[in-house]
Design a protein around this motif. Sequence first.
Motif, PDB file in Angstrom:
ATOM      1  N   ARG A 122       5.140  -9.732  18.016  1.00 27.57           N
ATOM      2  CA  ARG A 122       4.125  -8.962  17.353  1.00 27.57           C
ATOM      3  C   ARG A 122       4.093  -9.901  16.072  1.00 27.57           C
ATOM      4  NH1 ARG A 122       7.598  -4.116  14.823  1.00 27.57           N
ATOM      5  NH2 ARG A 122       9.201  -5.053  13.641  1.00 27.57           N
ATOM      6  N   GLU A 123       2.797  -9.427  15.401  1.00 30.60           N
ATOM      7  CA  GLU A 123       2.273 -10.093  14.296  1.00 30.60           C
ATOM      8  C   GLU A 123       1.839  -9.092  13.268  1.00 30.60           C
ATOM      9  OE1 GLU A 123      -0.774 -12.459  15.359  1.00 30.60           O
ATOM     10  OE2 GLU A 123       0.356 -13.965  16.182  1.00 30.60           O
ATOM     11  N   ALA A 124       2.111  -9.008  11.883  1.00 27.14           N
ATOM     12  CA  ALA A 124       1.715  -8.027  11.027  1.00 27.14           C
ATOM     13  C   ALA A 124       0.350  -8.338  10.287  1.00 27.14           C
ATOM     14  CB  ALA A 124       2.788  -8.117   9.819  1.00 27.14           C
ATOM     15  N   VAL A 125      -0.116  -6.952  10.073  1.00 29.96           N
ATOM     16  CA  VAL A 125      -1.515  -7.039   9.378  1.00 29.96           C
ATOM     17  C   VAL A 125      -1.387  -5.849   8.491  1.00 29.96           C
ATOM     18  CG1 VAL A 125      -2.528  -5.493  10.952  1.00 29.96           C
ATOM     19  CG2 VAL A 125      -4.177  -6.976   9.521  1.00 29.96           C
ATOM     20  N   SER A 126      -1.857  -6.369   7.182  1.00 33.40           N
ATOM     21  CA  SER A 126      -1.704  -5.415   5.891  1.00 33.40           C
ATOM     22  C   SER A 126      -3.193  -5.854   5.267  1.00 33.40           C
ATOM     23  CB  SER A 126      -0.711  -5.444   5.129  1.00 33.40           C
ATOM     24  OG  SER A 126      -0.802  -4.624   4.193  1.00 33.40           O
ATOM     25  N   GLY A 127      -3.015  -5.589   3.727  1.00 33.63           N
ATOM     26  CA  GLY A 127      -4.228  -5.846   2.990  1.00 33.63           C
ATOM     27  C   GLY A 127      -4.215  -5.127   1.911  1.00 33.63           C
ATOM     28  N   TRP A 128      -5.339  -4.978   1.182  1.00 29.49           N
ATOM     29  CA  TRP A 128      -5.493  -4.124  -0.044  1.00 29.49           C
ATOM     30  C   TRP A 128      -6.669  -3.153   0.072  1.00 29.49           C
ATOM     31  CZ3 TRP A 128      -2.263  -3.728  -4.089  1.00 29.49           C
ATOM     32  CH2 TRP A 128      -2.786  -2.805  -5.216  1.00 29.49           C
ATOM     33  N   ASN A 129      -6.545  -1.944  -0.160  1.00 31.91           N
ATOM     34  CA  ASN A 129      -7.474  -1.098   0.117  1.00 31.91           C
ATOM     35  C   ASN A 129      -8.119  -0.852  -1.183  1.00 31.91           C
ATOM     36  OD1 ASN A 129      -8.898   1.660   0.117  1.00 31.91           O
ATOM     37  ND2 ASN A 129      -7.652   2.423   1.957  1.00 31.91           N
ATOM     38  N   LEU A 130      -9.481  -1.378  -1.389  1.00 37.14           N
ATOM     39  CA  LEU A 130     -10.338  -1.235  -2.785  1.00 37.14           C
ATOM     40  C   LEU A 130     -10.618   0.195  -3.036  1.00 37.14           C
ATOM     41  CD1 LEU A 130     -12.493  -4.315  -2.190  1.00 37.14           C
ATOM     42  CD2 LEU A 130     -10.724  -4.162  -3.829  1.00 37.14           C
ATOM     43  N   ARG A 131     -10.927   0.959  -1.994  1.00 33.62           N
ATOM     44  CA  ARG A 131     -11.362   2.234  -2.263  1.00 33.62           C
ATOM     45  C   ARG A 131     -10.113   3.193  -2.992  1.00 33.62           C
ATOM     46  NH1 ARG A 131     -14.788   4.364   3.033  1.00 33.62           N
ATOM     47  NH2 ARG A 131     -16.169   2.883   2.985  1.00 33.62           N
ATOM     48  N   GLN A 132      -9.045   2.992  -2.451  1.00 32.46           N
ATOM     49  CA  GLN A 132      -7.793   3.763  -2.840  1.00 32.46           C
ATOM     50  C   GLN A 132      -6.979   2.851  -3.924  1.00 32.46           C
ATOM     51  OE1 GLN A 132      -5.664   5.315   0.473  1.00 32.46           O
ATOM     52  NE2 GLN A 132      -7.386   6.153   1.403  1.00 32.46           N
ATOM     53  N   ASN A 133      -7.494   1.538  -4.255  1.00 31.20           N
ATOM     54  CA  ASN A 133      -6.774   0.762  -5.171  1.00 31.20           C
ATOM     55  C   ASN A 133      -5.033   0.587  -4.928  1.00 31.20           C
ATOM     56  OD1 ASN A 133      -6.708  -1.192  -7.134  1.00 31.20           O
ATOM     57  ND2 ASN A 133      -6.146   0.535  -8.765  1.00 31.20           N
ATOM     58  N   ARG A 134      -4.737   0.432  -3.528  1.00 26.93           N
ATOM     59  CA  ARG A 134      -3.168   0.206  -3.267  1.00 26.93           C
ATOM     60  C   ARG A 134      -3.532  -0.541  -2.083  1.00 26.93           C
ATOM     61  NH1 ARG A 134      -1.643   6.245  -1.005  1.00 26.93           N
ATOM     62  NH2 ARG A 134      -3.052   6.318   0.743  1.00 26.93           N
ATOM     63  N   PRO A 135      -1.979  -1.020  -1.668  1.00 21.36           N
ATOM     64  CA  PRO A 135      -1.959  -1.750  -0.481  1.00 21.36           C
ATOM     65  C   PRO A 135      -2.034  -0.907   0.740  1.00 21.36           C
ATOM     66  CG  PRO A 135       0.205  -2.309  -2.117  1.00 21.36           C
ATOM     67  CD  PRO A 135      -0.735  -0.988  -2.327  1.00 21.36           C
ATOM     68  N   LYS A 136      -2.543  -1.599   1.566  1.00 22.29           N
ATOM     69  CA  LYS A 136      -2.521  -0.989   3.145  1.00 22.29           C
ATOM     70  C   LYS A 136      -1.358  -0.965   3.780  1.00 22.29           C
ATOM     71  CE  LYS A 136      -7.440  -2.143   4.124  1.00 22.29           C
ATOM     72  NZ  LYS A 136      -8.270  -3.185   4.982  1.00 22.29           N
ATOM     73  N   PRO A 137      -0.891   0.189   4.546  1.00 27.13           N
ATOM     74  CA  PRO A 137       0.211   0.118   5.106  1.00 27.13           C
ATOM     75  C   PRO A 137       0.440  -1.098   6.424  1.00 27.13           C
ATOM     76  CG  PRO A 137      -1.037   1.968   5.953  1.00 27.13           C
ATOM     77  CD  PRO A 137      -1.733   1.203   4.841  1.00 27.13           C
ATOM     78  N   VAL A 138       1.660  -1.452   6.541  1.00 26.86           N
ATOM     79  CA  VAL A 138       1.707  -2.799   7.449  1.00 26.86           C
ATOM     80  C   VAL A 138       1.464  -2.103   8.691  1.00 26.86           C
ATOM     81  CG1 VAL A 138       3.151  -4.471   8.452  1.00 26.86           C
ATOM     82  CG2 VAL A 138       3.231  -4.087   5.936  1.00 26.86           C
ATOM     83  N   ARG A 139       0.898  -2.638   9.729  1.00 27.05           N
ATOM     84  CA  ARG A 139       0.894  -2.375  11.134  1.00 27.05           C
ATOM     85  C   ARG A 139       1.086  -3.553  11.976  1.00 27.05           C
ATOM     86  NH1 ARG A 139      -4.853   0.301  12.446  1.00 27.05           N
ATOM     87  NH2 ARG A 139      -5.480  -1.140  11.061  1.00 27.05           N
ATOM     88  N   TRP A 140       1.169  -3.420  13.286  1.00 24.25           N
ATOM     89  CA  TRP A 140       1.718  -4.426  13.968  1.00 24.25           C
ATOM     90  C   TRP A 140       0.787  -4.864  15.208  1.00 24.25           C
ATOM     91  CZ3 TRP A 140       5.521  -7.251  12.011  1.00 24.25           C
ATOM     92  CH2 TRP A 140       6.507  -6.717  11.216  1.00 24.25           C
ATOM     93  N   MET A 141       0.304  -6.042  15.557  1.00 24.08           N
ATOM     94  CA  MET A 141      -0.768  -6.189  16.193  1.00 24.08           C
ATOM     95  C   MET A 141      -0.167  -7.003  17.588  1.00 24.08           C
ATOM     96  SD  MET A 141      -3.632  -8.336  13.528  1.00 24.08           S
ATOM     97  CE  MET A 141      -2.238  -9.400  13.449  1.00 24.08           C
ATOM     98  N   VAL A 142      -0.879  -6.977  18.557  1.00 22.11           N
ATOM     99  CA  VAL A 142      -0.617  -7.756  19.686  1.00 22.11           C
ATOM    100  C   VAL A 142      -1.558  -9.193  19.732  1.00 22.11           C
ATOM    101  CG1 VAL A 142      -0.995  -7.940  22.264  1.00 22.11           C
ATOM    102  CG2 VAL A 142      -0.371  -5.744  21.190  1.00 22.11           C
TER     103      VAL A 142
END
Length: 377
Positions: A312-332
């Motif tokens: 599995r691989e992680a994906v996250s980022g920054w939510n510009l609308r809410q000005n906070r980090p996005k929660p980590v999710r796991w990708m196939v």
Amino acid sequence: MPERVLEIHALSPLLFRDGRPFTAADGTETAARSLPLPLPGTVAGFVRTQIGKALGRGWGQEVLQDLHALQVSGPLLAREEEVLLPAPLDGVIYKDGNGDLRVMRLRPFTPPEGAGCDLPEGMLPLEVTQDVKPESRYHFWRAQDMERWLLGEDLVPERIPGLPTETRVHVAMDPVRGKAREGQLYSVAYRPLEMGKDPETYRPATLRVRLSLPEGMGVAPVGHLGGERRPVTVRIREDLSGAWWDCPKSIQERFRGLGPGARVRLILATPALFEGGWRPGWIERSGSGALHLPRGLSKVRLRLVAAAVGRREAVSGWNLRQNRPKPVRWMVPAGSVYFFEVEQGNPADLLESWLRPVSDHEQDRKDGFGLAMWGVW
């Protein structure tokens, strides 16, 4: 809404950071690593930004909602005019006793009586027929090799390791003393969009995405992609089929001859996000006619038989609308393979989702997660 293919050229090596921490704090990583390719969400955000710049209507809520709704499929890596695809995880390349390259197919099999495994109920393991050491650096396959593999033919693909890594070492300078700060040594690994070891073998590479672009809407030709705002150029390719990999006629003909009971494979060309982690959430609803399923999957009922899924691989980022980090999710990861049996419906309808996203959530599909390629086994 007409579809277009956008081609992205890099003006300098690019940085696609992975999820590891990279700060000046004690105990954290001092090396910034780059992913082999940017994540679909990264490229989708970049493309929407370029469209928004070209619109010139500012960044109000209405404009953001319109841009967020655009379907962006990709990215695919291209070497000059040739599309390259992630290596499928159901093929193991090795050398036999004579040093000749071979490919071992991983296929579902029923364990002998008395044997068992701890896979979920109804799932079969994949059979390893050779006890060998896999060859390395076969990370991407040419489209014509992938076509033959999807049809179940034997082949040995070209060795394509993907984009090279360019590591640069930096020091943090003390502006008062004009010397390097103690312990402030770090490195950054970039990805140049090019291939080849020397000028004779050098071949430029690009990233391509496919999207529905309303008439009269364009893209800003210059922008910044990935970490450190590295510059890139973007152009619209008018030859849609020439710049993308449409479903080959040979695969269309093979699927026309299939019916209920057929064995089909799904190979991911980009990482996917599923409700069940590694398992697509739409399997139980396939063939039910339910709305909001990926293209074609509401018409064909599938039964999952086996899967070859990478780590599995992680994906996250920054939510510009809410000005906070996005929660980590796991990708196939891209290259993962799912083996199905068709229980009901016309298997040819599955090709409606050829190189289109099959992730569970609609917004993830609009961001390009989970492009599908279909074949037989």
